[in-house]
Design an enzyme around this catalytic site. Structure first.
Site, PDB file in Angstrom:
ATOM      1  N   LYS A  20      -0.069  31.837 -51.795  1.00 26.02           N
ATOM      2  CA  LYS A  20      -1.435  32.413 -52.462  1.00 26.02           C
ATOM      3  C   LYS A  20      -2.472  31.226 -52.278  1.00 26.02           C
ATOM      4  CE  LYS A  20       0.812  35.340 -55.898  1.00 26.02           C
ATOM      5  NZ  LYS A  20       0.312  36.605 -55.443  1.00 26.02           N
ATOM      6  N   ARG A  75       8.665  44.162 -54.962  1.00 26.34           N
ATOM      7  CA  ARG A  75       9.207  45.055 -54.412  1.00 26.34           C
ATOM      8  C   ARG A  75      10.626  44.738 -54.100  1.00 26.34           C
ATOM      9  NH1 ARG A  75       4.216  46.437 -50.940  1.00 26.34           N
ATOM     10  NH2 ARG A  75       3.213  45.398 -52.544  1.00 26.34           N
TER      11      ARG A  75
HETATM   12  N1  BES Z   1       2.652  38.921 -58.426  1.00 24.53           N
HETATM   13  C1  BES Z   1       1.608  39.513 -57.494  1.00 24.53           C
HETATM   14  C2  BES Z   1       0.772  40.555 -57.951  1.00 24.53           C
HETATM   15  C3  BES Z   1      -0.345  40.137 -59.045  1.00 24.53           C
HETATM   16  C4  BES Z   1      -1.442  39.579 -58.812  1.00 24.53           C
HETATM   17  C5  BES Z   1       0.179  40.454 -60.274  1.00 24.53           C
HETATM   18  C6  BES Z   1      -2.521  39.453 -59.510  1.00 24.53           C
HETATM   19  C7  BES Z   1      -0.824  39.820 -61.391  1.00 24.53           C
HETATM   20  C8  BES Z   1      -2.216  39.323 -60.887  1.00 24.53           C
HETATM   21  C9  BES Z   1       2.548  40.109 -56.236  1.00 24.53           C
HETATM   22  O1  BES Z   1       3.694  39.562 -56.074  1.00 24.53           O
HETATM   23  C10 BES Z   1       1.653  40.079 -54.953  1.00 24.53           C
HETATM   24  O2  BES Z   1       1.285  39.025 -54.843  1.00 24.53           O
HETATM   25  N2  BES Z   1       1.257  41.377 -54.571  1.00 24.53           N
HETATM   26  C11 BES Z   1       0.480  41.164 -53.340  1.00 24.53           C
HETATM   27  C12 BES Z   1       0.860  42.334 -52.421  1.00 24.53           C
HETATM   28  C13 BES Z   1       0.374  42.606 -50.947  1.00 24.53           C
HETATM   29  C14 BES Z   1       0.773  41.070 -50.430  1.00 24.53           C
HETATM   30  C15 BES Z   1       0.671  43.646 -50.646  1.00 24.53           C
HETATM   31  C16 BES Z   1      -0.927  41.212 -53.693  1.00 24.53           C
HETATM   32  O3  BES Z   1      -1.136  42.057 -54.692  1.00 24.53           O
HETATM   33  O4  BES Z   1      -1.697  40.580 -53.128  1.00 24.53           O
HETATM   34 ZN    ZN Z   2       3.897  37.851 -54.733  1.00 22.22          ZN
END
Ligand code: BES
Ligand code: ZN
Ligand code: ZN
Length: 484
Positions: free
Chosen positions: A261, A335
């Site tokens: 991230k 997921r």
């Molecule tokens: N934990 C994150 C989602 C999230 C983002 C929760 C901001 C709370 C606040 C999740 O694991 C994630 O990183 N999801 C990705 C999915 C994508 C790669 C399909 C996202 O949301 O960017």
């Molecule tokens: Zn994630």
């Protein structure tokens, strides 16, 4: 905060302060507090929603909390008023407060429930790690009501306190709360109730059960993953064949892994176990309320880290139900963890599944911090979840599913992939992915990425940054409805 109820006239109530909700001045106030009229007329007592002010009337200390026009007063307005009053008192005197219910504002039971929730959740302090914290606390809240609201009050207090418990879990930093720590915490809760048990599968046991999905997500971290299983068995379930299966995403930290991230706000990813924390705390609430419904909870707890042992894009994993997953983004890890958790919950006997997860940033962008999105393979079950959410204050809104979205998770190499490069419909195809692991029978999925953990205050009764406890109230309401 101690909470009790009295039907005594307010002259006979012993409290340091009195509080009440004040609607727009077009409506008369309860006769006991008519002295307030001058203050309202002079603009000294706030009537606007969200404001609260400490005043003195006839030698009494009174907190006036505005709720806006009477016609618009709903449970959220009362929650906001109670939170504002408690915050006003905790900023000055603390002590005990008597809240005067006004039956003309909202039905007494609903009003009592909202006051307790607003006071308990609004009084929450996330600053547990501050070395100096000596603000005066509200020690006792007495509801003054002519109608008997004792039972409602007892239930609301239990649920609100467990909601704050879930907030505590979400706020704990990842150097304090590891997957093993979360499992130990669940065991500690279970030890308090005869009806509740808790166990946790370690890496060896997960391997033996074919849980290749959660194991892959956790393999990059020094902190081992755990698959937590809690079981609540009431002595006399009203529907012995029904087992509510709660499933939670329990990422104690999500860096994104190799698909790292960006740095801004990454600290908030300590709250990526908010769904799992809500499920664990809700089991405590259900056990304390003694609801006559059988419930199991499964929380997939892991830490998503980049390291020499991390899983990588391109890896193919085999989940517990035998299905294979091509990893195309290691940040879509929730997921993957839920794949094994859902299959495990079914194997352990869940007939009605509900999972809660801070799953997609796109859900936060879509619905913000107030509504979570709900998906399901069964419209009736999904709608029950939505209704429980709306009745409880954990707002939830239905989202569609359709097999046509399945093409977003088609993989050239495996049964499915975990991420599609197209930035369309992300929460929906995340749900399509989960459906592959939900097995036979009703399943619903709550994407609480926006509501579970606040980057910024919501400006209402959930005025603190961090964990909100989203899901505890919804689950308690759902379980109560299934017990009826
Ligand atoms: N934990 C994150 C989602 C999230 C983002 C929760 C901001 C709370 C606040 C999740 O694991 C994630 O990183 N999801 C990705 C999915 C994508 C790669 C399909 C996202 O949301 O960017
Ligand atoms: Zn994630
Ligand atoms: Zn995540």
């Amino acid at each position: 905060m101690e909470i009790d109820v009295t039907s005594s006239p307010i002259e006979a109530v012993d409290a340091d302060s009195f509080a009440l909700a004040i609607p727009d001045p077009a409506d008369p106030l309860p006769p006991e507090v008519e002295g307030l009229w001058t203050l309202v007329a002079s603009g000294e007592a706030p009537t606007q929603r969200g404001g609260a002010r400490l005043v003195h009337v006839d030698g009494r200390r009174l907190v006036c909390a505005g709720v806006g026009p009477r016609a618009d007063v709903d449970a959220d307005a009362i929650r906001d008023a109670a939170a504002a009053a408690v915050q006003e008192l905790q900023a000055s005197v603390g002590g005990s407060v008597a809240w005067i219910l006004d039956p003309a504002l909202l039905a007494p039971e609903e009003q009592a429930r909202a006051v307790i929730e607003g006071a308990v959740l609004g009084g929450y302090d996330p600053g547990a790690w501050k070395t100096q914290n000596d603000r005066p606390l509200i020690e006792r809240l007495t509801l003054v009501s002519e109608v008997d609201v004792g039972e409602t009050t007892r239930r609301a207090r239990v649920v609100a306190e467990w909601t704050n418990h879930a907030r505590d879990l979400a706020n704990r930093p990842a150097n304090d709360l590891t997957p093993v720590g979360l499992a130990e915490h669940a065991a500690g809760i279970a030890a308090r109730f005869e009806t509740l048990t808790s166990s946790g599968l370690g890496s060896e046991e997960m391997l033996a059960r074919g849980m290749g999905a959660i194991l892959a997500v956790g393999q990059g971290s020094e902190n081992e993953p755990r698959m937590i299983l809690m079981r609540y068995e009431p002595p006399w379930p009203t529907q012995p064949d029904l087992v509510l299966g709660l499933v939670g995403k329990g990422m104690t930290f999500d860096t994104g892994g190799i698909s790292l991230k960006k740095r801004d706000y990454m600290e908030d990813m300590k709250g990526d176990m908010a769904g799992g924390g809500a499920v664990i705390a809700a089991m405590g609430a259900i056990a304390e309320l003694g609801l006559p419904v059988r419930v199991i909870a499964v929380v997939g707890a892991a830490e998503n880290m980049p390291s020499g042992s991390s899983y990588r894009p391109g890896d193919v994993l085999t989940a517990m139900n035998g299905k294979t997953i091509e990893v195309t983004d290691t940040d879509a890890e929730g997921r993957i963890v839920l794949a094994d958790a859902l299959a495990y919950a079914r194997e352990e006997g869940a007939t009605h599944l509900l999972d809660l997860a801070t799953l997609t940033g796109a859900m936060e962008r879509a619905l913000g911090d107030f509504y979570a999105g709900v998906f399901g393979n069964d419209a009736a079950w999904r709608d029950e979840v939505v209704a429980a959410g709306e009745a409880s204050g954990d707002h939830a809104w239905p989202w569609p599913m359709h097999p046509r979205y399945g093409r977003f998770i088609e993989s050239a190499f495996a049964d499915m992939k975990n991420h599609n490069i197209r930035s369309q419909g992300i929460p929906v195809y995340a749900a399509e992915f989960l459906r592959e692991f939900a097995g036979e029978g009703p399943w619903a999925h709550i994407d609480m990425a926006g509501t579970g953990f606040l980057t910024w205050s919501r400006g209402d009764y959930l005025s603190q940054k961090g964990g909100t406890g989203y899901g505890v109230r919804l689950i308690a309401e759902l379980a109560a409805r299934l017990s009826a």
